[in-house]
Write a protein that holds these residues in place. Structure first.
Motif, short mmCIF file in Angstrom:
data_model
loop_
_atom_site.label_atom_id
_atom_site.label_comp_id
_atom_site.label_asym_id
_atom_site.label_seq_id
_atom_site.Cartn_x
_atom_site.Cartn_y
_atom_site.Cartn_z
N GLY A 282 -41.69 0.94 33.99
CA GLY A 282 -41.62 2.31 34.52
C GLY A 282 -42.39 3.27 33.64
O GLY A 282 -43.18 4.09 34.12
N GLU A 283 -42.18 3.17 32.33
CA GLU A 283 -42.88 4.05 31.39
C GLU A 283 -44.38 3.77 31.41
O GLU A 283 -45.19 4.70 31.33
CB GLU A 283 -42.32 3.89 29.96
CG GLU A 283 -40.99 4.60 29.73
CD GLU A 283 -41.03 6.09 30.12
OE1 GLU A 283 -42.01 6.78 29.77
OE2 GLU A 283 -40.09 6.55 30.80
N ASN B 263 -46.15 2.70 33.89
CA ASN B 263 -46.72 3.30 35.11
C ASN B 263 -46.94 4.80 34.92
O ASN B 263 -48.00 5.33 35.27
CB ASN B 263 -45.77 3.09 36.30
CG ASN B 263 -45.91 1.71 36.91
OD1 ASN B 263 -46.92 1.03 36.70
ND2 ASN B 263 -44.91 1.30 37.66
N LYS B 264 -45.93 5.45 34.38
CA LYS B 264 -46.03 6.92 34.23
C LYS B 264 -47.16 7.27 33.25
O LYS B 264 -47.96 8.17 33.50
CB LYS B 264 -44.70 7.49 33.74
CG LYS B 264 -43.61 7.42 34.82
CD LYS B 264 -42.48 8.38 34.56
CE LYS B 264 -41.47 7.85 33.61
NZ LYS B 264 -40.31 8.72 33.43
N THR C 295 -40.37 1.44 43.85
CA THR C 295 -39.07 1.83 43.30
C THR C 295 -39.21 3.07 42.41
O THR C 295 -38.25 3.79 42.22
CB THR C 295 -38.41 0.67 42.53
OG1 THR C 295 -39.40 0.05 41.72
CG2 THR C 295 -37.81 -0.36 43.46
N ASP C 296 -40.41 3.30 41.87
CA ASP C 296 -40.59 4.52 41.06
C ASP C 296 -41.41 5.59 41.79
O ASP C 296 -42.10 6.40 41.17
CB ASP C 296 -41.19 4.21 39.68
CG ASP C 296 -42.51 3.46 39.75
OD1 ASP C 296 -42.92 3.07 40.86
OD2 ASP C 296 -43.13 3.27 38.69
N TYR C 297 -41.26 5.61 43.10
CA TYR C 297 -41.94 6.59 43.96
C TYR C 297 -41.73 8.03 43.45
O TYR C 297 -42.69 8.79 43.25
CB TYR C 297 -41.40 6.38 45.38
CG TYR C 297 -41.58 7.50 46.37
CD1 TYR C 297 -42.83 7.88 46.82
CD2 TYR C 297 -40.46 8.16 46.91
CE1 TYR C 297 -42.98 8.89 47.77
CE2 TYR C 297 -40.61 9.17 47.86
CZ TYR C 297 -41.86 9.53 48.28
OH TYR C 297 -42.01 10.53 49.20
N ASN D 278 -41.49 -2.06 29.29
CA ASN D 278 -40.93 -0.96 30.07
C ASN D 278 -41.95 -0.57 31.15
O ASN D 278 -42.80 0.29 30.94
CB ASN D 278 -40.60 0.24 29.17
CG ASN D 278 -39.81 1.29 29.93
OD1 ASN D 278 -39.89 1.36 31.16
ND2 ASN D 278 -39.06 2.10 29.22
N TRP E 64 -39.43 -6.19 36.93
CA TRP E 64 -39.35 -4.77 37.28
C TRP E 64 -38.93 -4.50 38.72
O TRP E 64 -38.30 -3.52 39.01
CB TRP E 64 -40.73 -4.14 36.96
CG TRP E 64 -40.96 -2.77 37.50
CD1 TRP E 64 -41.86 -2.42 38.47
CD2 TRP E 64 -40.30 -1.56 37.13
NE1 TRP E 64 -41.81 -1.08 38.71
CE2 TRP E 64 -40.86 -0.52 37.89
CE3 TRP E 64 -39.30 -1.24 36.23
CZ2 TRP E 64 -40.45 0.80 37.79
CZ3 TRP E 64 -38.89 0.08 36.11
CH2 TRP E 64 -39.47 1.08 36.88
N ASP F 175 -40.68 9.15 40.48
CA ASP F 175 -41.23 9.37 39.13
C ASP F 175 -42.74 9.60 39.18
O ASP F 175 -43.27 10.47 38.49
CB ASP F 175 -40.97 8.14 38.24
CG ASP F 175 -39.51 8.05 37.84
OD1 ASP F 175 -38.80 9.06 37.99
OD2 ASP F 175 -39.09 6.97 37.39
N LEU F 176 -43.41 8.79 40.01
CA LEU F 176 -44.87 8.91 40.06
C LEU F 176 -45.29 10.21 40.75
O LEU F 176 -46.26 10.85 40.34
CB LEU F 176 -45.47 7.69 40.76
CG LEU F 176 -45.25 6.37 40.00
CD1 LEU F 176 -45.74 5.17 40.82
CD2 LEU F 176 -45.96 6.38 38.64
N CYS G 281 -40.98 -3.86 41.50
CA CYS G 281 -41.73 -2.62 41.71
C CYS G 281 -41.69 -2.12 43.15
O CYS G 281 -41.79 -0.92 43.39
CB CYS G 281 -43.17 -2.78 41.23
SG CYS G 281 -44.01 -4.18 41.92
#
Ligand code: FMN
Length: 371
Positions: free
Chosen positions: A65-66, A68-69, A96-98, A63, A303, A100-101, A305
């Motif tokens: 995304g998770e 990265n967070k 893509t997770d701009y 995962n 992912w 979220d970060l 990214c």
């Protein structure tokens, strides 16, 4: 002697850095909590790079995304434990997770976010809330032209009723991805000395209208304290420096990565076509030569990214390549670096570097006063 000759402070809203130096965010994993905290402790602004930070987590593929967070949260917390200084996070719009970060950076109370690689038109509400001071994270876009600054400022003013807290203007001598077309990189019309005053003029009316100070921070090729003095004379309120911080003990890269900087010669610094769709400056090596000869390094993209990454036809995964380099496996990756990387000849501490820059600044300021 000494009056007014010291490096000035850098103020971004209510934040006050003792020295006008922002350590540029460096992904993947080159500027994490260790480097950021060391710079912050010396009075500068230390910056953790968020891009693909989860690649360093075990099982990141399950995962991404998770991962990265989780990794970003942990690095901010670690930096905070190490220093009471100013900590920022660098996030690329192209991720893509701009969102979220950004959210993690705000939740963890980062003092400032630097947003690069694209125009940060959309920003989460939480970042823009101010007034009562609930959210105090400052937002600072990184631009490479006055036109980009204009688009961002106009859009923010119209849609959010406010403007960014500061701006970084990054010229073509920077390391990593560049906000220029290849043919612009060596054209003096796009040099930092040219674009810095243009960005300052663009920002000025917003400063006057809103009666706030919007510092402009110069980046790309700033190498000595005399350079800092020069850009401050040109109207910058601070500088962002990255390449010089790579060859410090505290930098989060492997020793092999740092030694690649110390070893490299001027002719080794090359411009690549990154899979992200932008030119990038890096140190030439066997991996990049193989890529330029058409060799493919097959990989599975779990992912996606970067929004702009052409992952279906790219010969390699840039995040994997940069993570390999960070860890010291330069046979399977490469090091991004600024145009001045060939000038570094040793690995020193962040404190030694800042002391040298301060001394050089003062010498330049004294010489400037008597010239
Ligand atoms: C190894 C490396 C990685 C970088 N990664 C990022 C990044 O993740 N995000 C970003 O906005 N800029 C990145 N940059 C650009 C720097 O933050 C900085 O603005 C620029 O390199 C300044 O020029 P200098 O290296 O000559 O000081 C990177 C630069 C280097 C050298």
């Amino acid at each position: 002697m000494g009056f007014g000759k010291k490096m000035p402070k850098l103020r971004i809203g209510d934040l006050e850095a003792d020295i006008p130096i922002v350590q540029g965010g460096m992904g993947v994993g080159i500027s994490l909590s260790s480097l950021a905290a060391a710079v912050a402790s010396e009075g500068g602004i230390g910056v953790i790079a968020a891009v693909a930070i989860g690649m360093l987590e075990p099982n990141f593929n399950k995962n991404f995304g998770e991962a990265n967070k989780r990794a970003l949260r942990r690095e901010i917390v670690k930096a905070r434990q190490m220093t009471g200084g100013i900590i920022g996070v660098n996030i690329m719009v192209a991720l893509t997770d701009y969102f979220d970060l950004l959210q993690i950076a705000v939740e963890e109370g980062a003092d400032v976010v630097f947003i690069g690689a694209g125009l940060p038109l959309m920003v989460p509400e939480t970042l823009l809330a101010d007034g009562l001071g609930k959210v105090r994270t400052k937002v600072v876009p990184i631009v490479s032209s006055a036109r980009a600054a204009k688009v961002i400022f106009q859009y923010w003013k119209k849609h959010f009723g406010r403007v960014p807290d500061a701006v970084v203007v990054e010229g073509p001598l920077a390391g990593g991805h560049l906000g220029f077309k290849k043919e612009q990189i060596n054209n003096p019309d796009y040099g930092l000395e040219k674009i810095l005053p243009e960005v300052i003029s663009e920002v000025k009316p917003y400063e006057q209208n809103s009666n706030v100070s919007i510092p402009v921070i110069a980046a790309g090729g700033v190498f000595t304290g005399a350079d800092i003095y020069r850009f401050i004379q040109l109207g910058a309120q601070g500088v962002q420096m990255a390449t010089r911080f790579v060859t410090t003990h505290e930098c989060d890269a492997s020793i092999e990565f740092k030694e690649a900087y110390v070893r490299c010669r001027k002719e080794d610094l090359t411009i690549i076509d990154s899979p992200v769709g932008l030119p990038g400056r890096a140190i030439q090596n066997r991996f990049l030569k193989d890529v330029s000869l058409g060799k493919k390094m097959p990989y599975e993209c779990h992912w996606h990214c970067l929004k702009t990454c052409d992952f279906e036809s790219s010969p390699y995964c840039i995040c994997v390549a940069l993570t390999n380099a960070k860890k010291g496996n330069l046979g399977k990756g490469f090091a991004f670096a600024g145009a001045n990387a060939y000038r570094v000849d040793s690995i020193i501490s962040v404190r030694e570097l800042i002391n040298t820059l301060s001394r050089e600044y003062e010498e330049a300021a004294i010489a400037g006063a008597y010239s």
